[in-house]
Design a protein around this motif. Structure first.
Motif, PDB file in Angstrom:
ATOM      1  N   LYS A 260      -7.465  -0.892   8.326  1.00 39.47           N
ATOM      2  CA  LYS A 260      -6.078  -0.458   8.109  1.00 39.47           C
ATOM      3  C   LYS A 260      -5.684   0.693   9.033  1.00 39.47           C
ATOM      4  N   ALA A 261      -6.614   1.167   9.837  1.00 42.11           N
ATOM      5  CA  ALA A 261      -6.379   2.377  10.647  1.00 42.11           C
ATOM      6  C   ALA A 261      -5.885   3.517   9.750  1.00 42.11           C
ATOM      7  N   ALA A 262      -6.433   3.570   8.526  1.00 40.60           N
ATOM      8  CA  ALA A 262      -6.065   4.599   7.553  1.00 40.60           C
ATOM      9  C   ALA A 262      -6.998   5.800   7.703  1.00 40.60           C
ATOM     10  N   SER A 263      -6.667   6.886   7.006  1.00 42.33           N
ATOM     11  CA  SER A 263      -7.488   8.088   7.143  1.00 42.33           C
ATOM     12  C   SER A 263      -7.532   8.886   5.851  1.00 42.33           C
ATOM     13  N   VAL A 264      -8.633   9.605   5.668  1.00 38.31           N
ATOM     14  CA  VAL A 264      -8.805  10.546   4.573  1.00 38.31           C
ATOM     15  C   VAL A 264      -9.008  11.921   5.196  1.00 38.31           C
TER      16      VAL A 264
ATOM     17  N   GLY B 175       0.803  -1.221   0.000  1.00 37.87           N
ATOM     18  CA  GLY B 175       0.000   0.000   0.000  1.00 37.87           C
ATOM     19  C   GLY B 175       0.837   1.273   0.000  1.00 37.87           C
ATOM     20  N   ILE B 176       0.149   2.374  -0.040  1.00 38.06           N
ATOM     21  CA  ILE B 176       0.768   3.695  -0.125  1.00 38.06           C
ATOM     22  C   ILE B 176       0.621   4.409   1.220  1.00 38.06           C
TER      23      ILE B 176
ATOM     24  N   VAL C 153      -1.471   0.338   5.730  1.00 31.86           N
ATOM     25  CA  VAL C 153      -1.835   0.408   7.147  1.00 31.86           C
ATOM     26  C   VAL C 153      -1.345   1.750   7.706  1.00 31.86           C
ATOM     27  N   ARG C 154      -2.226   2.472   8.349  1.00 31.82           N
ATOM     28  CA  ARG C 154      -1.974   3.826   8.880  1.00 31.82           C
ATOM     29  C   ARG C 154      -1.647   4.827   7.770  1.00 31.82           C
ATOM     30  N   GLY C 155      -2.079   4.514   6.541  1.00 31.48           N
ATOM     31  CA  GLY C 155      -1.888   5.434   5.426  1.00 31.48           C
ATOM     32  C   GLY C 155      -2.775   6.666   5.559  1.00 31.48           C
TER      33      GLY C 155
ATOM     34  N   GLN D 102     -13.311   0.713   4.094  1.00 31.99           N
ATOM     35  CA  GLN D 102     -11.969   0.757   3.510  1.00 31.99           C
ATOM     36  C   GLN D 102     -10.923   1.191   4.529  1.00 31.99           C
ATOM     37  N   LEU D 103     -11.317   2.025   5.480  1.00 36.12           N
ATOM     38  CA  LEU D 103     -10.348   2.660   6.372  1.00 36.12           C
ATOM     39  C   LEU D 103     -10.134   1.917   7.693  1.00 36.12           C
TER      40      LEU D 103
END
Length: 335
Positions: free
Chosen positions: A268-272, A214-215, A236-238, A264-265
């Motif tokens: 992965k503990a990702a954020s927008v 991932g990015i 993850v944490r993207g 989607q988030l």
């Protein structure tokens, strides 16, 4: 200064079509008040998305009743100084970023809102405010680190090509998307590690095959399917920073039906995160000074699109050109 009057561009009405909303008017030149500068604009930076949204009445933090002045970014020379102004003199080169001060041949502005620069060039105007936005978005909103994978969409545009270089200077692996060979050549010159021409390669396929983890950080300004692909490929944490959505500026907002974004988030503990410069004003001065220093010490290149737009009359074509995605670097109008 011999001119008695000058031309400027106004929005005469709110309209979906930019060209139908605007009008060129001629107004007399006024003398500056005690704390003001009279500036003869030399270049105006084109921000087609903001221009279009403003003329549609779709900028939620601004409530304007037509007629109102258009254009924000300008660089020019001081031609008259108010009696109480101490820090500027005639012939000083200055940049202004006041709404309504860009698409006009002359402007009156409070001296506190002008920034003195070495010379009135389109390159310096690209750094302020476009480059400032890229820097603040990456560092303050995107929390850019080193040794990460950073994706810049519309990477050969006015904001994108600055973001590419800032991400490289921070020590990251940088992916840039673009739509032509000419843009790919610019990105190669700027040190982009992986260039994806989305007209000849599938963005989602490339990201999944070449970046399976991932990015880490995405600087996203295209919108629509590109945004969806970017969210899907966050690490993850993207962090994805939404700095615009140029694919929808000239059209009505697309209505979509799909699973909610937290699916989607969450895992992965990702954020927008959304970015808009007016909400980060406290970082502007430091970012501006740092960018100018990088430019003056040849650590940062500025790409100005070579297409010539001359005079107030050319602004509608310049906006249309930018929104068409043909530009390579910052689009400027010369006066």
């Amino acid at each position: 200064m011999n001119a008695k009057a000058y031309k400027k561009l106004i929005a005469k009405q709110l309209n979906e079509d930019f060209k139908s909303a605007i009008e060129i008017v001629e107004v007399p030149i006024s003398k500056p008040a005690s704390s003001e500068l009279l500036i003869q604009n030399k270049f105006a930076g084109v921000n087609g998305g903001f221009d279009t949204l403003l003329c549609r009445g779709d900028v939620p933090y601004i409530n304007l009743i037509p007629p109102f002045d258009l254009g924000v970014e300008a660089v020019g020379k001081v031609v008259a100084v108010g009696e109480n102004v101490k820090d500027f003199q005639i012939d000083d080169a200055v940049i202004t970023t006041a709404r309504g001060g860009g698409y006009r041949e002359y402007q009156l502005i409070d001296a506190n809102l002008a920034v003195k620069v070495r010379e009135a060039t389109p390159e310096v105007l690209t750094l302020i405010p476009t480059g400032v936005s890229a820097l603040v978005a990456l560092e303050q909103v995107g929390e850019m680190k080193s040794n990460e994978v950073v994706l810049i969409t519309a990477a050969a545009g006015g904001t994108g090509h600055i973001a590419v270089q800032l991400a490289k200077l921070a020590g990251n692996h940088v992916i840039g998307t673009c739509s032509s060979d000419a843009k790919a050549d610019l990105l190669k010159e700027l040190g982009c590690d992986r260039i994806i021409n989305y007209r000849t390669e599938n963005l989602n396929q490339v990201l999944k095959q070449e970046y399976p983890n991932g990015i880490n950080l995405i600087f996203e300004c295209v919108g629509k399917a590109v945004f969806d692909t970017c969210v899907e490929n966050l690490a993850v944490r993207g962090r994805l920073v939404a700095v615009g959505f140029i694919s929808e500026y000239a059209n009505n907002v697309e209505q979509i039906t799909q699973p909610r974004i937290y699916h989607q988030l969450f895992w992965k503990a990702a954020s927008v995160r959304g970015f808009l410069m007016p909400h980060y004003k406290e970082y502007m001065a430091e970012a501006r000074d740092r960018l100018l220093n990088l430019f003056y010490t040849n650590k940062l290149k500025v790409a100005v699109d070579p297409t010539q737009f001359q005079g107030i009359e050319s602004i509608p074509d310049a906006v249309e050109y930018l929104l068409s995605g043909q530009n390579c670097g910052k689009v400027m109008v010369r006066f």
